[in-house]
Structures are given as C-alpha cells and as structure tokens.
Design a protein around this motif. Structure first.
Motif, PDB file in Angstrom:
ATOM      1  N   SER A 106      43.882  30.756  45.057  1.00 46.96           N
ATOM      2  CA  SER A 106      43.904  31.185  43.661  1.00 46.96           C
ATOM      3  C   SER A 106      42.522  31.701  43.294  1.00 46.96           C
ATOM      4  CB  SER A 106      44.288  30.024  42.736  1.00 46.96           C
ATOM      5  OG  SER A 106      45.606  29.567  43.000  1.00 46.96           O
ATOM      6  N   GLY A 151      45.076  35.444  39.700  1.00 45.45           N
ATOM      7  CA  GLY A 151      46.289  35.444  40.504  1.00 45.45           C
ATOM      8  C   GLY A 151      46.171  34.529  41.703  1.00 45.45           C
ATOM      9  N   CYS A 171      52.690  37.018  47.617  1.00 40.35           N
ATOM     10  CA  CYS A 171      52.163  36.845  46.278  1.00 40.35           C
ATOM     11  C   CYS A 171      52.813  35.627  45.634  1.00 40.35           C
ATOM     12  CB  CYS A 171      52.445  38.083  45.431  1.00 40.35           C
ATOM     13  SG  CYS A 171      51.310  39.431  45.785  1.00 40.35           S
ATOM     14  N   SER A 174      50.875  37.061  39.612  1.00 41.25           N
ATOM     15  CA  SER A 174      49.956  38.114  39.157  1.00 41.25           C
ATOM     16  C   SER A 174      49.336  38.885  40.314  1.00 41.25           C
ATOM     17  CB  SER A 174      48.851  37.526  38.272  1.00 41.25           C
ATOM     18  OG  SER A 174      49.384  36.913  37.138  1.00 41.25           O
ATOM     19  N   CYS A 175      50.148  39.306  41.263  1.00 44.28           N
ATOM     20  CA  CYS A 175      49.601  40.069  42.383  1.00 44.28           C
ATOM     21  C   CYS A 175      50.696  40.876  43.068  1.00 44.28           C
ATOM     22  CB  CYS A 175      48.937  39.141  43.391  1.00 44.28           C
ATOM     23  SG  CYS A 175      50.093  38.133  44.340  1.00 44.28           S
ATOM     24  N   LEU A 199      45.218  41.678  42.698  1.00 43.17           N
ATOM     25  CA  LEU A 199      45.373  40.663  41.664  1.00 43.17           C
ATOM     26  C   LEU A 199      45.241  41.323  40.301  1.00 43.17           C
ATOM     27  CD1 LEU A 199      42.980  38.054  43.309  1.00 43.17           C
ATOM     28  CD2 LEU A 199      45.475  38.151  43.528  1.00 43.17           C
TER      29      LEU A 199
END
Length: 215
Positions: A106, A151, A171, A174-175, A199
C-alpha cells in the motif's frame, strides 16, 4: 501532499523458514521498488503545497510466517510532480518447495504520520474482495492520523518444484496494472522480472515499478 518531507524506507526481510523433512534448500527472492514516479501529485493540503511525501505499508503472508509493517524512515526526501524516487530494495523472501507467498503493498502520502501497524493474528492468503477489506483495515490508523491513500497492489510468488514464479500482479484498490510480469520462471541469475501499476487515489497519479529476482 505533505508539507515538508518524504520517506524512502526498507522493510525488514521476511524470513519464511522451511519445515522439517524438506531436502531442497529454500529459494530466496529479492523484491525491489524500481521507481515510484509522480505523474500528478495528490490534492494540496494547503495553498502552495507542491510536494508529496510517499511511504509504504507492506503486508506479507506465507505458509509459516506473516508480517505487516509501516516502512520506517531511512532518508528524508520530497517528491515533486514528474519526479521519481530511485531504486530501493523492498524485502527478501525465502520460499521452500510448494510455498506460496502473498505480498500486499500500500502506498500512502504524508510521511509525517506515524502509527504502528500490527500483523493480523489470522493472516492468510485472501480473495480479491478480502484483500480490499484487509488493506483498508491495515491503513485505517494511518488515514485517521492524516495520511492519504494512493492505492494498494498484491503480488503472488510461488516455488513450484524448485522453480520460482511471479504468478500474479493484481490491483487491490485505486490502481490499474500497466505491465504484468512474464509467466516464465525467474532465472537463477540476477536477471529480473518486472511489473508496473498506476495508482490513482487521493487525486494523484503515481507509477510504481516493481522487480523480482532470485537472490
């Protein structure tokens, strides 16, 4: 965006020891952050804020050990738009035959935030839906203290009869995956496999390039 500094850090090696009775020695794999490029910075916190301070939370789940760590400061850095952080080692894994190791990375922003991240006692490889939940719970204390979440991504590495594979680059949130690792086994040499993700959380756009090689 953070007001004045960034963190580039190295997580402590994750040591996954083989169980008794296995004759073949474990295979060591070095994971590396090749680059973290800021195509667009996160939403400014205050007027005139023109830098980001990215940092990492790494969660490792293996057959005999698991860990989750916020990567500590080893250097003070800032990053501006269209700049990138250079190559740094991430962690070294040790996989015995038959092992599968899941690594979740992360990326957050605002390195001034400090909070402990504990490994869940029931850590295990998870489905895609479970990974989102696990990542959310893991970074929640940091977000509460003021970090923004760019992300999360997930890697799966396996040792199949002595051959090591980087089986997945997924993923989590957010990616999107821009480049996946090759399906072939990692060579015994220092030659590297690579993957790239974009990201897009917190108003930013970052490109994270990851590498794996037999150590």
């Amino acid at each position: 965006m953070a007001s004045n500094f960034a963190s580039w850090i190295v997580v402590a090696p994750a040591l996954l020891l083989p169980s008794g009775g296995r004759s073949a020695p474990p295979e060591k794999v070095q994971l590396t952050i090749a680059t973290l490029h800021a195509a667009a910075l996160t939403t400014p916190r205050v007027a005139g804020d023109s830098t980001d301070a990215p940092f990492f939370v790494v969660r490792i789940v293996g057959p005999r050990a698991s860990s989750a760590s916020i990567l500590p400061n080893s250097a003070v850095r800032t990053i501006r738009q269209d700049e990138q952080l250079s190559t740094r080692p991430l962690t070294e894994l040790s996989l015995a035959e038959g092992d599968s190791v899941e690594v979740q990375i992360s990326v957050l922003e605002n390195a001034e935030v400090q909070a402990a991240v504990a490994s869940p006692s029931n850590a295990r490889a998870a489905s895609p839906a479970d990974q989102v939940d696990q990542a959310t719970r893991l970074v929640a204390p940091l977000v509460k203290e003021g970090a923004t979440w760019l992300g999360s991504v997930s890697l799966l590495l396996t040792n199949e009869g002595g051959s090591v594979y980087w089986r997945r680059l997924d993923c989590v949130t957010s990616c999107k995956v821009l480049s996946s690792p090759a399906a072939t086994a990692l060579p015994a040499s220092k030659q590297q496999a690579s993957g790239v993700v974009e990201l897009s959380g917190a108003g930013g756009t970052y490109h994270l390039a990851l590498r794996a090689n037999r150590a």
